[in-house]
Design a protein around this motif. Sequence first.
Motif, short mmCIF file in Angstrom:
data_model
loop_
_atom_site.label_atom_id
_atom_site.label_comp_id
_atom_site.label_asym_id
_atom_site.label_seq_id
_atom_site.Cartn_x
_atom_site.Cartn_y
_atom_site.Cartn_z
N UNK A 93 5.67 13.30 -1.43
CA UNK A 93 5.45 13.32 -2.88
C UNK A 93 3.97 13.07 -3.15
N UNK A 94 3.30 14.08 -3.67
CA UNK A 94 1.87 13.92 -3.94
C UNK A 94 1.69 12.94 -5.10
N UNK A 95 0.70 12.09 -4.97
CA UNK A 95 0.47 11.06 -6.00
C UNK A 95 0.13 11.72 -7.32
N UNK A 96 0.86 11.36 -8.40
CA UNK A 96 0.65 12.02 -9.71
C UNK A 96 -0.55 11.44 -10.46
N UNK A 102 -0.33 11.40 -0.44
CA UNK A 102 1.09 11.39 -0.82
C UNK A 102 1.57 9.95 -0.81
N UNK A 103 2.74 9.73 -1.37
CA UNK A 103 3.32 8.39 -1.43
C UNK A 103 4.04 8.05 -0.13
N UNK A 104 4.03 6.77 0.20
CA UNK A 104 4.85 6.26 1.29
C UNK A 104 6.28 6.75 1.07
N UNK A 135 0.87 -1.19 0.00
CA UNK A 135 0.00 0.00 0.00
C UNK A 135 0.90 1.23 0.00
N UNK A 136 0.90 1.98 -1.09
CA UNK A 136 1.86 3.08 -1.25
C UNK A 136 1.26 4.46 -1.01
N UNK A 137 -0.07 4.56 -0.82
CA UNK A 137 -0.67 5.88 -0.58
C UNK A 137 -0.76 6.16 0.91
N UNK A 138 -0.62 7.42 1.25
CA UNK A 138 -0.70 7.86 2.64
C UNK A 138 -1.58 9.12 2.72
#
Length: 889
Positions: A419-422, A456-458, A410-413
């Motif tokens: 780093x905001x998810x693109x 954001x990303x992990x 799970x890479x979203x936080x």
Amino acid sequence: MTDTKPLIESEMPKAYDPKNVEDKWYHYWLEKDYFKPVIDKKKKPFTIIMPPPNVTGDLHMGHALVASLEDIMTRWHRMKGDPTLWLPGVDHASIAAQVVVERLLVKEGTSRYKLGREKFLERMWQWTNECRTKIGLQHRRLGASCDWSRETFTLDPGPSLAVRTTFYNLYNKGLIYRGERITNWCPRCATVLSDLEVEHKDTNGHLWHIKYPLADGSGFVIVATTRPETMLGDTAVAVNPEDERYTGLVGKYILLPIMNRRIPIVADAIVEKEFGTGAVKVTPSHDPVDFDIAQRQNLPRINILNKDATMNENAGPCQGMDRFACRKWVVEELERLGLMIKIENYSHAVGHCERCGTLIEPMASLQWFMSMGPLAKPAIAAVADGKIEIIPERFNKVYLNWMENIRDWCISRQLWWGHRIPAWYCQDCGEIIVAIDEPKACPKCKSLKLVQDTDVLDTWFSSGLWPHSTLGWPKQTEDLKYFYPTTVMETAYDILFFWVARMIMMSIENMGEIPFKYVYLHGLIRDEKGDKMSKTKGNVTDPLKVIEQIGADALRFAVVQGTGAGNDSKMSPVKLEAGRNFANKLWNATRFVIKSIPAENPDLTIHPKSLTIEDRWILSRLNDTVTEVNVMLENFQFGEALSRIYDFLWGDYCDWYIELAKVRLRPESKESSPLPVLVHVLESSLRLLHPFMPFITEELWQNLKQHAPEEWSKRQSIMVAEYPKATAAGTDAEAVNTIEAIIDIVRAIRNARSENKVEVNHWVAADIYADELTPHIKRYADAMQTLAKVKPLNFHQTRLKEAVTEKAVVAVLKAADVVIPMASLVDLAAEQERIKKEIEQLEPDIVRLEARLQDETFLSKAPAAIVNKEKERLAERKDKLARLKQQIG
């Protein structure tokens, strides 16, 4: 500044003060650009990328160990002539840094929500910039010789581009996807956590046994749970299809207590018949096993929790309650309804947030995931096939076991810092657009109403790209072409999965080749009792305070000495004091040598024909030490290498060679001057030690250089001088045997003096029986008399064959026997007792060796060299025992 003379005092101060040395030389090294590598395509570079410290505060002892070990490797390779890059960096540490700043905001009476995202991020950057500056200065204080012109931050434009590019590529390959899964939710941090970010703690709780009534009123099913509040979200009761107790109940319905909701009894093979009653409650939104059951059985999912762990509208009468208050209410209500059968004490492992310690909640939520199976396969092969070597090797098994059982990540936080998810969502048609650069319009419906994902990303996502993003990827820079793959990744064993495994997977994916050849895993630094250092225990050692007190070199000595790959080490005041004492010993030895050099026209050329036995011995010992240290550094045995240098410099050089040389430095001496060898060995030893203790070695080397002829060294700094190489001369056995015999004799006399509490100024008499070595050691009578406080000193060209008639202390040594008349010592009875004890220790040792040499298994399996060594040990002990028995008679 091209000349170092202005940096050197005309005369060395009597005492070493690190404060007058360290800052001076670090600025000199920076000014000379010694830390910057020169790309030479004819040479293979040595590259190490610094594990980036988090922007969460000051460096600790773990960072001091990392910096010391990596600086040792860097300086060693630089001195060997390799193009050497040690690239420094800092990590934005998404959740860890955000937690720190949020705690500061609480103290100020505000929060990130009151500030809003934009203002909160401004505060985060303010904190980060302060931390980055502090971390850089602290690394400089430690002597880290990294290339600061290449320093990288994980949120810099370069790494940020690498993150977006990787996300885009993996998404298009189908390896990044969005879906609803059970995740670990931290109510305090208000974000999901990966499994690795959850710390499981043994907790004393309860197991509640509850009656679930059948909807038709025909009976009950009993279930047990450690979280009774979650029953409010139950959507089924599951049993094993082969459990005959429930054959007639599958397909019937339960009337869920409190909620009065009809839920089915389903059959699922995951249920263990032997566990509890064989019937389990199914809460798909709050348990990973139940989530899977729900997917197989097509059950609905009911989430009963808000993000702050209060109960939501799906919790019926408990809406608005805190989760623990809800548990208390549910238990009391079940007891009132007569549905609570029993409550048992129950100890089990409960997940807590690694960062803030809050009890986590399993919760179904829509998140971004990375499919790890396809990425893991080449990363497994890289280690299994030996392309990447993990040091120590025992961690290979740990790495492979984890990788072979890897789960999707799970890479979203749900954080703001990172780093905001693109990914962007079209507000008109619902299209999801993943792009490297911000899209202008929806490619499907052309709408301009696009909203970027707020998550954001992990932080480990960007860290996983570290070996190549720091060198410029995705751009094909000169640094990337020359320095990648890197040579070694040095880091702590406790982040083997967090970081190392992910770097290997993501680097192979992006670059098509491994990120590094070696992974060196260091252990944790614990306090002197072996406990983990923590602020709450009050046992934390602040490296900067230590540097202020005793200097960086002494600290580096203390953290490195005794360390081994993968092993924890203890930090104690004794170790720190040993580092300081070693620095002082080197200072005094160098000061003595320099004061011995004539002011005019010193001849420091070594003339082989003029070498004495002690000269040949110290040169032989130097050569052996150089050989051993280089081999140990090649094998990443940093603690052992430092110990070898320490033993040589303190023991062989300072305690013995200098003391022997003092006799030849007397004005009346007619022997050759020891100065050429004194200076050569000291200078070589300083270069040997430099990677470990850079500041004092530079200061001493520069002082030595100022008092030597101009042609003595063409290098302007020790850190760019050549690292010592062993010559082909090998060990000078004759010199070694002679000097070691002298050392043993002096030690034996000193031990006898100590055991008998002889006063310092009291001279004792001794007879030396040294057989064929007698003529060689006799010429050192003056030195031995001075070193052992012994006079008269008589020599006999034989070993002691007959019993000593007078009462005496007898030392039976490898190459000589020493007889000290008790008349010159004290207490004859005590000496007889000592010999008896020595005999008592020898006899069982001889029995053990004899038994071993009669053991057929040992003789058939052990190498011949080992067997011969054991035979030699047995013969030596038997000879010693015979002579001891002779003497006690």
